[in-house]
Each structure stands twice: as structure tokens, then as C-alpha cells.
Write a protein that holds these residues in place. Sequence first.
Motif, PDB file in Angstrom:
ATOM      1  N   SER A 204     -27.872  -8.536  17.019  1.00 36.45           N
ATOM      2  CA  SER A 204     -26.500  -8.513  17.513  1.00 36.45           C
ATOM      3  C   SER A 204     -25.847  -7.163  17.246  1.00 36.45           C
ATOM      4  CB  SER A 204     -25.674  -9.629  16.862  1.00 36.45           C
ATOM      5  OG  SER A 204     -26.172 -10.902  17.230  1.00 36.45           O
ATOM      6  N   ALA A 226     -30.741 -14.429  25.054  1.00 36.37           N
ATOM      7  CA  ALA A 226     -29.489 -14.179  25.764  1.00 36.37           C
ATOM      8  C   ALA A 226     -28.439 -15.213  25.386  1.00 36.37           C
ATOM      9  CB  ALA A 226     -29.731 -14.184  27.270  1.00 36.37           C
ATOM     10  N   ASN A 227     -28.854 -16.468  25.296  1.00 36.26           N
ATOM     11  CA  ASN A 227     -27.916 -17.526  24.931  1.00 36.26           C
ATOM     12  C   ASN A 227     -27.402 -17.351  23.507  1.00 36.26           C
ATOM     13  OD1 ASN A 227     -28.168 -18.740  27.430  1.00 36.26           O
ATOM     14  ND2 ASN A 227     -29.751 -20.170  26.769  1.00 36.26           N
ATOM     15  N   THR A 230     -24.925 -14.341  23.433  1.00 37.74           N
ATOM     16  CA  THR A 230     -23.640 -14.599  24.099  1.00 37.74           C
ATOM     17  C   THR A 230     -22.876 -15.737  23.442  1.00 37.74           C
ATOM     18  OG1 THR A 230     -24.711 -16.085  25.689  1.00 37.74           O
ATOM     19  CG2 THR A 230     -24.463 -13.761  26.338  1.00 37.74           C
ATOM     20  N   VAL A 234     -25.645 -19.565  28.739  1.00 37.01           N
ATOM     21  CA  VAL A 234     -25.415 -18.918  30.030  1.00 37.01           C
ATOM     22  C   VAL A 234     -26.693 -18.846  30.859  1.00 37.01           C
ATOM     23  CG1 VAL A 234     -23.476 -17.555  29.218  1.00 37.01           C
ATOM     24  CG2 VAL A 234     -25.792 -16.636  28.983  1.00 37.01           C
ATOM     25  N   LEU A 257     -24.226  -9.474  31.529  1.00 34.13           N
ATOM     26  CA  LEU A 257     -23.312 -10.323  30.782  1.00 34.13           C
ATOM     27  C   LEU A 257     -22.580  -9.500  29.736  1.00 34.13           C
ATOM     28  CD1 LEU A 257     -26.026 -13.027  29.999  1.00 34.13           C
ATOM     29  CD2 LEU A 257     -24.368 -13.180  31.864  1.00 34.13           C
ATOM     30  N   LEU A 259     -20.930  -9.243  26.171  1.00 32.14           N
ATOM     31  CA  LEU A 259     -21.151  -9.966  24.924  1.00 32.14           C
ATOM     32  C   LEU A 259     -19.846 -10.104  24.140  1.00 32.14           C
ATOM     33  CD1 LEU A 259     -24.504  -8.255  23.861  1.00 32.14           C
ATOM     34  CD2 LEU A 259     -24.194 -10.484  24.958  1.00 32.14           C
ATOM     35  N   PRO A 260     -19.667 -11.225  23.460  1.00 29.40           N
ATOM     36  CA  PRO A 260     -18.403 -11.458  22.741  1.00 29.40           C
ATOM     37  C   PRO A 260     -18.165 -10.467  21.610  1.00 29.40           C
ATOM     38  CG  PRO A 260     -20.032 -13.157  22.206  1.00 29.40           C
ATOM     39  CD  PRO A 260     -20.575 -12.375  23.363  1.00 29.40           C
TER      40      PRO A 260
END
Length: 374
Positions: A204, A226-227, A230, A234, A257, A259-260
Motif C-alpha cells: 500500500s 486490487a480489491n 482499494t 471492485v 482505479l 486508491l483511497p
Amino acid sequence: MFHASFDSFDDTITSEAAHALAPYGWDAAWAAEFGPHLAQGLVPGRVVRVDRGQCDVITPHGVVRADTAFVTPHDPLRVICTGDWAVLDADGTPRYVRAYLPRRTALVRSTSSGRSEGQILAANIDHAIIAVSLAVELDLGRIERFLSLVWESGAEPVVVLTKADLVPDETTRSYLVADVESTAPGVTVLSASALTGEGVDVLSAVVASGTSVLLGVSGAGKSTLANVLTGEDVMAVQAARDVDGKGRHTTTTRNLLALPGGGVLIDTPGLRGVGLWDTGTGIGQTFSEIEDLAEGCRFHDCAHEVEPGCAVLVAIEDGRLPQRRLESYRKLLRENQRIVAKTDARLRAELRRDWKMKGAEGRANMQAKRGYVR
């Protein structure tokens, strides 16, 4: 169409883009690149998905669907792709992509069709996450192929050994990591598990800045990663086959996507083939220890086969360099040379001359061994 001054229009678009597109990688340098398009009433956006001659683009006003007819050249490396910064019509039905900003980096492989052309997988990437499943035996040669493609693209590779929970013994896992580290000099290698959370924090942190792309074969666990990154489901996930650990194509398009925790992620379909495309520099970086050793060879054009004073062969003999690494290096160089030769007439001619010379030398050596005299 625009009754306000261009200066006020430019300021509005620039401020809106800076606010809305920043999570997708927009910065001052991209704004400067886009500058010439402002006076034409065009707007910027980042391509998040491409399919069937159209693409989804995130703009200052949200996601729009746009037609790519104006940016579909004969050169397949110049078609618009996920990660591009697009130049769009301000409005209209249909919306059109008029151009895209010059790419900073581009990940390219040869097509699986056998034709002498490349296929662009993603653009403007900073990191490439190479997912390798620990559910099956490590294929070091395939990892070297991925590394060569990534280094050539201009991005920085990171190798993630996924499904680490399937190798519960820490000592065994550390040996596997060490094997990959020796195959990937100078590259970050980590083991990760979506089930236990191992390695997720480190990964991350890697993807929190810039744009990252997920690469790997089907079943490597890219969509699961990916899940996890994120924080939501997704991407659909399917189980790999027990018989060989291979998966089905969960992801069928390249998707971008936000990312948060910051950064942008592009997930890609599993690659059945990892074909090289003019990756001479990337191969050299992947096998940097061989290139470093080669500087000590007596002859500058040493092929590291039978030449006297070959520093690479000395390293093989004393155990500093594994024979497998040298063989893989030679194999990828030969393959890359063939690919380049398909589009380079001069190189094709040089290769033909080399083949003829080697053939003549081989026949002469055989005749000499047999005592044949014409």
C-alpha cells in the motif's frame, strides 16, 4: 460558443482539473502540457477504460464516454490506452477524444498474433507490480521477462509473491523470496497474502504515490490485490484450478482505479504470453550483474561462449553467476533481436550475414574434424 474571455475559461478549467483530477495523477506538469489545448475549448481527462473504439474518461465534471475515432492510427502503439491523458471535446454527442498528451512511460509487449507489431498495455505508469503466485512452482524465466518489459517502459518494477498463506513455513518462504531477489537485482521483492494481510501495508505504501499497474498471468491474484488495495470488491475474483494453479480471465479490460490512500492503480487481464518488444535496455537492466561482469571481458564484443578472457564465464566457473541466468540472458537477447529484425531491414541483413558466417564456420570445423580436404 464561448462568450467569456479565454483567460477566465482557462482559469476555470485549470482550477476544476486541478481539484477533480488530482486523485488520478494530474499535476502542474500535465497542466503545462495541456496548455495549448485550452484556447480551443477542449478539456482534459484520464482514460480509465478502453473497449470497442470507445473509452471511459474521468474529467473535471465526472466520467464521460468518448469516441476514439480521431486517435486510432495505423500504428498500434499510438492508439489510446488506459492511463493516457486525453484531450476531449467540451460537450457534444458523441464526445470525441481529439488527442492525448505525450506519454511519460508506456508498457509495451509484442502481440500474441505473431505479427511484427507491439501492443501497448498501459501508459504513464510509475510502478509495475508483478504478481507471482506461490500456489505453483516459481517460474524465474517468466519473472525475468516481466522485468525486462517493465524496465524498458521506464517504470519501476516491484515483485509481489501472492498467496503467501499457502507457504506457512517462514523459512521456506524466505528461500523463495531470496530466489526471486537473485533473479531481480535492485528490485523490491515481498510476499503478500490477502487472507492474512501479510505484506499489504508495504505494498500500500508503494502504490500510494503515482500510478501503478498490476501484471501477471491468470490466477496470480491480481484482482484480489486490487480489491485489498482499494478496500472494496471492485474486481470480480475467481478461484484458480487446483490441478495447475492457473486461473481464468477474471479481468477482461484494463481498468484505472483511484486508491483511497492516494495513488492510482491499473488492473490488467492475465497475460498468457509475455512477448518482448524492442526491450534491449530492459534486458540489460534485468541482467545487470551480467552486464557489469561483461565490462571485464577481454573483448568488447564478447559473446560469453568460448572467448578467452571472458569475465562472465569466469563468474560461472567460480559460482558467482548461475548458469541458468546466463542461458536466460542469451535466450531473451536472441528473441528480442528477432523481434527488432522484423521491423528493421538493416538489422535483418546483418543477422543474415552473421548466420551465413556462423554456418560457414560450423561447416569448416566439421570438415576439419573429419579430416576432409577439398
